[in-house]
Design a protein around this motif. Structure first.
Motif, PDB file in Angstrom:
ATOM      1  N   ARG A 280       0.313 -17.844  -8.157  1.00 57.93           N
ATOM      2  CA  ARG A 280       0.204 -18.071  -6.715  1.00 57.93           C
ATOM      3  C   ARG A 280      -0.872 -19.105  -6.385  1.00 57.93           C
ATOM      4  O   ARG A 280      -0.698 -19.946  -5.503  1.00 57.93           O
ATOM      5  N   GLU A 281      -1.988 -19.066  -7.101  1.00 61.08           N
ATOM      6  CA  GLU A 281      -3.118 -19.929  -6.783  1.00 61.08           C
ATOM      7  C   GLU A 281      -3.129 -21.242  -7.577  1.00 61.08           C
ATOM      8  O   GLU A 281      -3.936 -22.129  -7.291  1.00 61.08           O
ATOM      9  N   ALA A 282      -2.253 -21.379  -8.556  1.00 57.84           N
ATOM     10  CA  ALA A 282      -2.206 -22.593  -9.372  1.00 57.84           C
ATOM     11  C   ALA A 282      -1.824 -23.802  -8.522  1.00 57.84           C
ATOM     12  O   ALA A 282      -1.182 -23.681  -7.481  1.00 57.84           O
ATOM     13  N   LEU A 283      -2.223 -24.967  -8.998  1.00 53.92           N
ATOM     14  CA  LEU A 283      -1.807 -26.221  -8.379  1.00 53.92           C
ATOM     15  C   LEU A 283      -0.623 -26.763  -9.166  1.00 53.92           C
ATOM     16  O   LEU A 283      -0.704 -26.969 -10.373  1.00 53.92           O
TER      17      LEU A 283
ATOM     18  N   ARG B  56       2.804 -21.864  -4.456  1.00 55.66           N
ATOM     19  CA  ARG B  56       2.376 -22.066  -3.071  1.00 55.66           C
ATOM     20  C   ARG B  56       1.641 -23.398  -2.879  1.00 55.66           C
ATOM     21  O   ARG B  56       1.770 -24.026  -1.831  1.00 55.66           O
ATOM     22  N   LYS B  57       0.850 -23.810  -3.838  1.00 57.32           N
ATOM     23  CA  LYS B  57       0.082 -25.059  -3.712  1.00 57.32           C
ATOM     24  C   LYS B  57       0.772 -26.144  -4.547  1.00 57.32           C
ATOM     25  O   LYS B  57       0.694 -26.136  -5.778  1.00 57.32           O
TER      26      LYS B  57
ATOM     27  N   GLY C 115       3.709 -19.490   3.708  1.00 60.89           N
ATOM     28  CA  GLY C 115       2.582 -19.630   2.793  1.00 60.89           C
ATOM     29  C   GLY C 115       2.550 -20.911   1.991  1.00 60.89           C
ATOM     30  O   GLY C 115       1.608 -21.145   1.229  1.00 60.89           O
ATOM     31  N   LEU C 116       3.558 -21.768   2.143  1.00 64.49           N
ATOM     32  CA  LEU C 116       3.624 -22.996   1.352  1.00 64.49           C
ATOM     33  C   LEU C 116       2.569 -23.985   1.822  1.00 64.49           C
ATOM     34  O   LEU C 116       2.382 -24.208   3.017  1.00 64.49           O
TER      35      LEU C 116
END
Length: 351
Positions: A157-160, A210-211, A265-266
């Motif tokens: 979820r938090e990865a780029l 997301r990111k 959340g995108l």
């Protein structure tokens, strides 16, 4: 000069960002999809001629190793990972030297020669984008087994997520072969690819991403190979290709805005590498370059891949003087400048 970040002050700013990232990193991993602009060696493991796992590729890489990166050294995802306080190189998912413990903080699924269009990957028998997604799903399963579901889901979820793809769709497929030109006008093909990009991003979002950073096309009319082919205009940039790239990038930017509104959340970013790349090409001396019309490897006019080998006696001695490494790909120094620009202007929001 607005774009000149390859100065002591510009480098100082990037170092500050790196130190900040290391002290309070919000990105636990960098995950990469795309083509040769970001492939760190996946093609080494498949039966294709689209490889670069031989000298002089990699001669300026750590240890002078030819990893399969289409560069004399590191490529953009490597520099971006380092700027986020993570490891200085992103390993290829298919490289048997690495395992899930290495991939937990960064992994590359990219394949040189591929595109949004499945027909593009067929040209050189490389990994299609849908297969990159299948590898990513496999990676998710391994990551959950390694780190536990809760931690793995947090990483995912938090990865780029870095996406760099599209050039081959036009130069290797649409303009080189007849099939797609018989089906689509250039503008229709752009819209076709944008639709594929939309589906790809939706799928990544459904899988937890997301990111996401979406990089469009470079000024592809100024690639040395295209200049070589532009005989009627004294080997200048093929401006028609550059105009097409700008049109396509504009459509991607519109897509980014649309998807940010539609997908919960995108945080999708349109990371514009075109302008800085073109500025380097137009004003090379500002960045310390001397040669922009040709690459370092061989004559620099048409060589890449197998034509750019250790036995080509024309290869330059100092790639730092060249904007391009071979006839298609930037040198390590160029990749570093572009990456610094992207981090500072587009990706810093994720630090």
């Amino acid at each position: 000069m607005a774009y000149n970040i390859y100065t002591p002050w510009g480098c100082f700013l990037i170092q500050i960002l790196i130190l900040f990232a290391k002290s309070s990193a919000k990105v636990p991993a960098v995950i990469v999809f795309g083509d040769s602009s970001v492939d760190s060696g996946n093609n080494n493991q498949i039966p294709t001629i689209a490889r670069s796992n031989f000298q002089p590729y990699g001669r300026d890489f750590l240890g002078g190793v030819a990893t399969g990166r289409f560069s004399n050294g590191r490529i953009s995802p490597d520099f971006i990972s380092e700027a986020f306080g993570l490891k200085p190189t992103i390993p290829a998912y298919l490289d048997p030297m690495y395992d899930i413990s290495d991939f937990a903080t960064g992994v590359c699924f990219a394949s040189a020669g591929t595109g949004y269009d499945n027909a593009t990957s067929d040209v050189l028998n490389v990994i299609p984008l849908w297969k990159e997604v299948e590898y990513y799903k496999d990676y998710q399963t391994k990551l959950r087994a390694y780190a536990g579901s809760k931690k793995a889901n947090e990483i995912l979820r938090e990865a780029l997520y870095l996406i760099s793809i599209g050039t081959n769709d036009f130069l290797e497929n649409y303009y080189a072969l007849l099939e797609r030109r018989m089906q689509f006008t250039p503008q229709q093909y752009q819209d076709f690819l944008v639709g594929l990009a939309q589906n790809f991003i939706k799928e990544l979002h459904s899988l937890g991403a997301r990111k996401i950073s979406l990089t469009g096309l470079p000024p592809m009319g100024c690639l040395p190979l295209e200049r070589t082919n532009n005989i009627l205009e004294d080997n200048g940039c093929m401006e028609g290709y550059n105009i097409l790239a700008l049109e396509f990038n504009g459509k991607l930017k519109t897509l980014v805005s649309k998807m940010n509104k539609e997908l919960p959340g995108l945080q999708l970013v349109s990371a514009n590498a075109y302008d800085i790349f073109l500025h380097i090409i137009r004003k090379p001396s500002v960045y310390g370059f001397e040669v922009t019309e040709q690459g370092c490897c061989g004559t620099g006019r048409f060589e890449m891949g197998s034509l750019c080998d250790l036995y080509n006696r024309f290869t330059c001695t100092d790639a730092n003087k060249y904007v391009f490494w071979d006839s298609f790909h930037p040198s390590q120094k160029t990749s570093q400048i572009i990456s610094n620009h992207l981090v500072k202007n587009y990706l810093a929001k994720f630090l």
